[in-house]
Write an enzyme that holds these catalytic residues in place. Structure first.
Site, short mmCIF file in Angstrom:
data_model
loop_
_atom_site.label_atom_id
_atom_site.label_comp_id
_atom_site.label_asym_id
_atom_site.label_seq_id
_atom_site.Cartn_x
_atom_site.Cartn_y
_atom_site.Cartn_z
N ASP A 1 -4.55 0.71 -12.51
CA ASP A 1 -3.50 0.21 -11.41
C ASP A 1 -2.30 0.08 -11.94
O ASP A 1 -1.99 -0.39 -13.05
CB ASP A 1 -4.02 -1.15 -11.22
CG ASP A 1 -3.27 -2.00 -10.05
OD1 ASP A 1 -2.26 -1.45 -9.71
OD2 ASP A 1 -3.73 -2.96 -9.77
N HIS B 1 -5.35 3.27 0.22
CA HIS B 1 -4.26 2.36 -0.16
C HIS B 1 -3.03 3.15 -0.64
O HIS B 1 -1.95 2.78 -0.40
CB HIS B 1 -4.71 1.35 -1.23
CG HIS B 1 -3.71 0.31 -1.80
ND1 HIS B 1 -3.10 -0.53 -1.27
CD2 HIS B 1 -3.25 0.40 -3.06
CE1 HIS B 1 -2.49 -1.11 -1.85
NE2 HIS B 1 -2.41 -0.69 -3.20
C1 HEM Z 1 -5.24 -6.83 -4.86
C2 HEM Z 1 -4.17 -6.21 -4.34
C3 HEM Z 1 -3.81 -4.79 -4.75
C4 HEM Z 1 -4.72 -3.83 -5.43
C5 HEM Z 1 -6.08 -4.15 -6.17
C6 HEM Z 1 -3.88 -2.33 -5.75
C7 HEM Z 1 -4.28 -1.42 -6.56
C8 HEM Z 1 -3.91 -0.48 -6.48
C9 HEM Z 1 -4.21 1.00 -6.88
C10 HEM Z 1 -5.62 1.03 -7.78
C11 HEM Z 1 -3.33 1.97 -6.77
C12 HEM Z 1 -3.56 3.09 -7.35
C13 HEM Z 1 -2.95 3.44 -8.73
C14 HEM Z 1 -1.24 3.26 -8.84
O1 HEM Z 1 -0.64 4.18 -8.61
O2 HEM Z 1 -1.13 2.16 -9.36
C15 HEM Z 1 -2.11 1.15 -6.22
C16 HEM Z 1 -1.01 1.90 -5.99
C17 HEM Z 1 0.13 1.35 -5.50
N1 HEM Z 1 0.21 0.19 -4.92
FE1 HEM Z 1 -1.22 -1.37 -4.86
N2 HEM Z 1 -2.74 -2.63 -5.12
C18 HEM Z 1 -2.66 -4.04 -4.77
C19 HEM Z 1 -1.59 -4.43 -3.80
C20 HEM Z 1 -0.54 -3.92 -3.30
C21 HEM Z 1 0.87 -4.55 -2.98
C22 HEM Z 1 0.66 -5.90 -2.46
C23 HEM Z 1 1.61 -3.54 -3.07
C24 HEM Z 1 3.04 -3.66 -2.53
C25 HEM Z 1 3.43 -4.26 -1.52
C26 HEM Z 1 1.25 -2.30 -3.79
C27 HEM Z 1 1.74 -1.33 -3.86
C28 HEM Z 1 1.42 -0.09 -4.54
C29 HEM Z 1 2.10 1.13 -4.71
C30 HEM Z 1 3.54 1.17 -4.23
C31 HEM Z 1 1.20 2.11 -5.35
C32 HEM Z 1 1.73 3.35 -5.68
C33 HEM Z 1 1.50 4.36 -4.10
C34 HEM Z 1 1.74 5.68 -4.50
O3 HEM Z 1 0.95 6.76 -5.15
O4 HEM Z 1 3.00 6.22 -4.39
N3 HEM Z 1 -0.26 -2.67 -3.91
N4 HEM Z 1 -2.52 0.09 -6.12
#
Ligand code: HEM
Length: 405
Positions: A226, A318
């Site tokens: 993450d 996601h």
């Molecule tokens: C418990 C809640 C969440 C989990 C478990 C989660 C998990 C992840 C994971 C595993 C990734 C893929 C790896 C990475 O690029 O970091 C990701 C990407 C991302 N997440 Fe989350 N996330 C959560 C909540 C959120 C929230 C609330 C936001 C913003 C509003 C968010 C924004 C993003 C963004 C901007 C990416 C990158 C997307 C890209 O590839 O351009 N996430 N998240």
């Protein structure tokens, strides 16, 4: 901005690290600079490796520490509300006193009247970042409240609890050592007592320092890698996305912090098989690689289709939903895992920094709220927004610009 990081690896201080430390101290310490308590005249160390706990991050600088600082292992978020009778002068005294505490603790010295200065002797990259809620700014300079410093709009999937709601002041205390965090938090709460009451305290963690190579992307408690796609501190892109360029003068060079306490429902998450869990995010659990690539930092191919003609990274994934076509709709994520063993609740203390939360954070959150299969297993239960002022020079305090008109 340069960010010397020598000395963070727990190995011997290199000659370059020692020189950098001396040089950094000489120029009044750049924000985020990790310095060893040694001088340029010291000979190359020959004994056992210096403990990582001696690493320190200067409190003083143009930016506040704890934003670009590579994330420490532990965080304690202190959410405080001002007492009804604390006026602007009281807020000034409070911020000045807390700033003095943080400056000393960050150097590995006890705070003034610290009854346990020995506990401060291991800063382990301690940083304390100040965030101001609307209530604090209104108390001091009602005309200088940025338009975005207000509650986020409601989202359908939220189940917010007031116990984790907005506060007047946030202190983000980070260190690689949990004893250091506990001591620093105790000192700060002691000195804040005359003007504030505690609304909530939220603890978070990543892997312990040294468990993994520096620079390894964190894993959350769902097992996912993450934080892969994130603006890189020190780049123009980061500076543009994170540091405030317009808005009230006291915030120039500052930023905003959005905190979302997001509970994860691990019992039902664990019922999914591995391919399903990977499809929900669009990345592999083993190494965080996109389903269309081979290694973590490969660019995902959102157009790729499988033999059946379906997109490999599903519409509901996601990472597809979190990515905007508008490059301005991006944030810098710096979150921590949390776990409350008593209630069994665990999740993510989602913390992100951006110059303007309405412009950058809200559109992402809106898209996730509309469609993101991850919503089945995560629920935001707390939410708050803070203005994060720029850093301060020695003798100053964070937020002093509020008094300068
Ligand atoms: C418990 C809640 C969440 C989990 C478990 C989660 C998990 C992840 C994971 C595993 C990734 C893929 C790896 C990475 O690029 O970091 C990701 C990407 C991302 N997440 Fe989350 N996330 C959560 C909540 C959120 C929230 C609330 C936001 C913003 C509003 C968010 C924004 C993003 C963004 C901007 C990416 C990158 C997307 C890209 O590839 O351009 N996430 N998240």
């Amino acid at each position: 901005m340069s960010r010397p990081r020598e000395g963070t690896g727990g190995g011997r201080w290199s000659r370059r690290g020692v020189l950098l430390a001396g040089a950094t101290a000489g120029v009044g310490a750049l924000s985020g600079a990790v310095v060893a308590r040694s001088t340029a005249t010291e000979p190359e160390p020959t004994g056992p490796p210096r403990p990582h706990g001696e690493g320190s991050v200067s409190f003083h600088g143009t930016r506040q520490a704890g934003i670009e600082t590579p994330p420490q292992a532990n965080v304690r978020l202190l959410g405080l509300d001002l007492n009804a009778d604390t006026d602007a002068e009281g807020v000034r005294r409070l911020l000045s006193l807390l700033g003095d505490d943080v400056a000393r603790l960050s150097r590995g010295e006890g705070a003034l009247a610290d009854t346990e200065p020995e506990l401060a002797a291991v800063p382990a990259r301690l940083t304390v970042t100040f965030g101001f809620g609307r209530g604090l700014v209104e108390r001091v300079a009602p005309d200088a409240v940025p338009a975005w410093l207000t509650d986020l709009p409601g989202f359908d999937h939220d189940a917010l609890r007031s116990e984790w709601g907005q506060t007047d002041l946030l202190l983000q205390v980070c260190s690689d050592d949990p004893v250091t965090v506990a001591h620093a938090a105790r000192v700060l709460l002691r000195d804040a007592r005359a003007h504030t009451r505690v609304r909530w305290i939220q603890d978070g963690f990543r892997r312990a320092h040294g468990s993994e190579r520096d620079g390894t992307t964190m894993r959350n408690l769902m097992g996912q890698v993450d934080g892969t796609v994130n603006p890189a501190p020190g780049t123009e892109d980061f500076d543009h996305l994170v540091w405030s360029e317009d808005g009230p003068g006291w915030l120039a060079g500052g930023t905003s912090l959005v905190l979302r306490r997001i509970a994860t429902h691990l019992d039902t998450w664990e019922e999914l098989d591995r391919p399903a869990r990977e499809a929900v995010v669009g990345r592999r659990l083993a190494d965080g690689s996109p389903l269309t690539g081979e290694s973590e930092h490969d660019a995902p191919d959102f157009a790729a289709t499988d033999a059946g003609g379906l997109t490999v990274i599903a519409d509901f994934a996601h990472i597809r939903r979190a990515r905007s076509e508008d490059p301005e709709e991006r944030v810098f994520r710096r979150g921590y895992n949390y776990e409350d063993p008593a209630s069994g609740e665990s999740g993510l203390l989602f913390v992100c920094f951006q110059s303007d939360p309405v412009r950058r954070f809200v559109p992402i959150q809106r898209r996730l709220d509309e469609l993101d299969l991850l919503n089945e297993w995560v629920t935001a239960v707390g939410s708050a927004v803070y203005a994060v002022p720029p850093g301060c020079a020695e003798g100053g305090f964070v937020g002093e610009g509020l008094w300068k008109g």
